[in-house]
Write a protein that holds these residues in place. Sequence first.
Motif, PDB file in Angstrom:
ATOM      1  N   ASN A  98      41.496  66.134  57.887  1.00 19.67           N
ATOM      2  CA  ASN A  98      40.743  65.229  59.025  1.00 19.67           C
ATOM      3  C   ASN A  98      39.895  65.822  60.193  1.00 19.67           C
ATOM      4  O   ASN A  98      38.741  65.531  60.503  1.00 19.67           O
ATOM      5  N   SER A  99      40.430  67.246  60.476  1.00 19.26           N
ATOM      6  CA  SER A  99      39.862  67.968  61.456  1.00 19.26           C
ATOM      7  C   SER A  99      39.659  69.329  61.042  1.00 19.26           C
ATOM      8  O   SER A  99      40.777  69.980  60.891  1.00 19.26           O
ATOM      9  N   HIS A 100      38.561  69.756  60.725  1.00 22.65           N
ATOM     10  CA  HIS A 100      38.399  71.101  60.345  1.00 22.65           C
ATOM     11  C   HIS A 100      38.380  72.042  61.382  1.00 22.65           C
ATOM     12  O   HIS A 100      39.049  73.334  61.330  1.00 22.65           O
ATOM     13  N   VAL A 101      38.096  71.903  62.716  1.00 22.63           N
ATOM     14  CA  VAL A 101      38.504  72.537  63.778  1.00 22.63           C
ATOM     15  C   VAL A 101      39.936  72.804  64.064  1.00 22.63           C
ATOM     16  O   VAL A 101      40.329  73.863  64.430  1.00 22.63           O
ATOM     17  N   HIS A 142      26.444  66.035  67.659  1.00 19.60           N
ATOM     18  CA  HIS A 142      25.729  66.237  66.348  1.00 19.60           C
ATOM     19  C   HIS A 142      26.679  67.344  65.424  1.00 19.60           C
ATOM     20  O   HIS A 142      27.044  68.226  65.968  1.00 19.60           O
ATOM     21  N   THR A 143      26.936  66.932  64.256  1.00 17.97           N
ATOM     22  CA  THR A 143      27.628  67.382  63.551  1.00 17.97           C
ATOM     23  C   THR A 143      26.924  68.171  62.344  1.00 17.97           C
ATOM     24  O   THR A 143      25.805  67.640  61.749  1.00 17.97           O
ATOM     25  N   GLN A 144      27.307  69.423  62.143  1.00 20.65           N
ATOM     26  CA  GLN A 144      26.515  70.105  60.915  1.00 20.65           C
ATOM     27  C   GLN A 144      27.576  70.744  60.172  1.00 20.65           C
ATOM     28  O   GLN A 144      29.045  70.868  60.169  1.00 20.65           O
ATOM     29  N   PHE A 145      27.203  71.195  58.865  1.00 20.82           N
ATOM     30  CA  PHE A 145      28.001  71.789  57.803  1.00 20.82           C
ATOM     31  C   PHE A 145      27.876  73.253  57.596  1.00 20.82           C
ATOM     32  O   PHE A 145      26.870  73.721  57.660  1.00 20.82           O
ATOM     33  N   TYR A 146      29.079  73.947  57.587  1.00 22.45           N
ATOM     34  CA  TYR A 146      29.227  75.378  57.562  1.00 22.45           C
ATOM     35  C   TYR A 146      30.121  75.863  56.333  1.00 22.45           C
ATOM     36  O   TYR A 146      30.649  74.972  55.603  1.00 22.45           O
ATOM     37  N   GLY A 147      30.257  77.228  56.122  1.00 22.63           N
ATOM     38  CA  GLY A 147      30.715  77.718  55.203  1.00 22.63           C
ATOM     39  C   GLY A 147      29.527  77.821  53.846  1.00 22.63           C
ATOM     40  O   GLY A 147      28.979  77.352  53.493  1.00 22.63           O
ATOM     41  N   LYS A 148      30.140  78.720  52.960  1.00 25.93           N
ATOM     42  CA  LYS A 148      29.603  79.097  51.768  1.00 25.93           C
ATOM     43  C   LYS A 148      29.521  77.762  50.860  1.00 25.93           C
ATOM     44  O   LYS A 148      28.271  77.571  50.347  1.00 25.93           O
ATOM     45  N   TYR A 149      30.428  76.894  50.900  1.00 23.88           N
ATOM     46  CA  TYR A 149      30.276  75.813  50.072  1.00 23.88           C
ATOM     47  C   TYR A 149      29.758  74.614  50.918  1.00 23.88           C
ATOM     48  O   TYR A 149      29.830  73.322  50.613  1.00 23.88           O
ATOM     49  N   ASP A 184      28.620  70.664  67.296  1.00 19.39           N
ATOM     50  CA  ASP A 184      28.045  71.906  67.871  1.00 19.39           C
ATOM     51  C   ASP A 184      29.055  72.187  68.997  1.00 19.39           C
ATOM     52  O   ASP A 184      29.426  73.518  69.497  1.00 19.39           O
ATOM     53  N   GLU A 185      29.792  71.217  69.634  1.00 17.84           N
ATOM     54  CA  GLU A 185      30.694  71.646  70.733  1.00 17.84           C
ATOM     55  C   GLU A 185      31.739  72.075  70.374  1.00 17.84           C
ATOM     56  O   GLU A 185      32.426  73.433  70.793  1.00 17.84           O
ATOM     57  N   GLU A 186      32.385  71.722  68.972  1.00 20.64           N
ATOM     58  CA  GLU A 186      33.400  72.397  68.532  1.00 20.64           C
ATOM     59  C   GLU A 186      33.247  74.011  67.936  1.00 20.64           C
ATOM     60  O   GLU A 186      33.936  74.750  68.176  1.00 20.64           O
ATOM     61  N   LEU A 187      31.936  74.153  67.654  1.00 23.44           N
ATOM     62  CA  LEU A 187      31.716  75.471  67.066  1.00 23.44           C
ATOM     63  C   LEU A 187      31.457  76.332  68.139  1.00 23.44           C
ATOM     64  O   LEU A 187      32.010  77.532  68.114  1.00 23.44           O
TER      65      LEU A 187
END
Length: 251
Positions: A211-214, A164-171, A178-181
């Motif tokens: 390509n990969s934020h983590v 499950h992918t979610q979006f973070y950060g001010k923007y 969830d696993e990466e977080l």
Amino acid sequence: MADNRKYYYLKLKESYFDDDSIILLESMQDGILYSYILLKLYLKSLKHDGKLQLDEHIPYNAQMIATITRQQVGTIERALQIYEKLGLVEILEDSTVYMSNIELFIGKSSTEGERKRRARNGNIKQKQLGGQMSTPILDICPPEIEREKEIEIEIERELEKGHHTQFYGKYQNISLTDEELEQLKQELPSLFESYIEKLSEYMASTGKTYNSHVATIRRWAKEDVSKNTKGSQRANKGEVRNYDYKGNNSL
């Protein structure tokens, strides 16, 4: 009164997902999501012969595409860049997004034609079962709506299978599963939030994508640790006193 309006629907071959470009797309970070968005864009472009347009004169921009696909603007911008590199879309001179090879996927019909076809199929099936069918039950839902629903259900199932992918950060432009977080929380317990915000602001201000934020956050963290280590080593070297003396010089 008979409804003879024309409707458009998406015709996908069984081998659609075996195409090299689709395989490469789905192998990327968030690739299943991009594949899902691509199918939505194909559907949205059907009535304009492959062009993503609100009407004959107004092309969809990234913000508008994000709205109609119910996605974040950053996600759409990254997706369009990837689609263009893979030859799945073409950006025309007036900035209109054109879905490549759309002519291979377009089907046309009318609700009247669909009713007659379904009535015939329904009667045939009923006879095969040995029953009687006095009044055929007709579903007049336009075929392109049916196909869109089927695609959404299929892709949503695929997304549920994955992370499950979610979006973070001010923007809201940093995508993490969830696993990466959880991994970032463990690796950078007191710093992961600041790195997310730093990357979010940097991407929003520069327009750069990754390509990969983590992976980017991990790289930045390692670089900062390396800089701090080198700085400490230099500082320690500066603090060492020189006890050597020559001749009659005393300590």
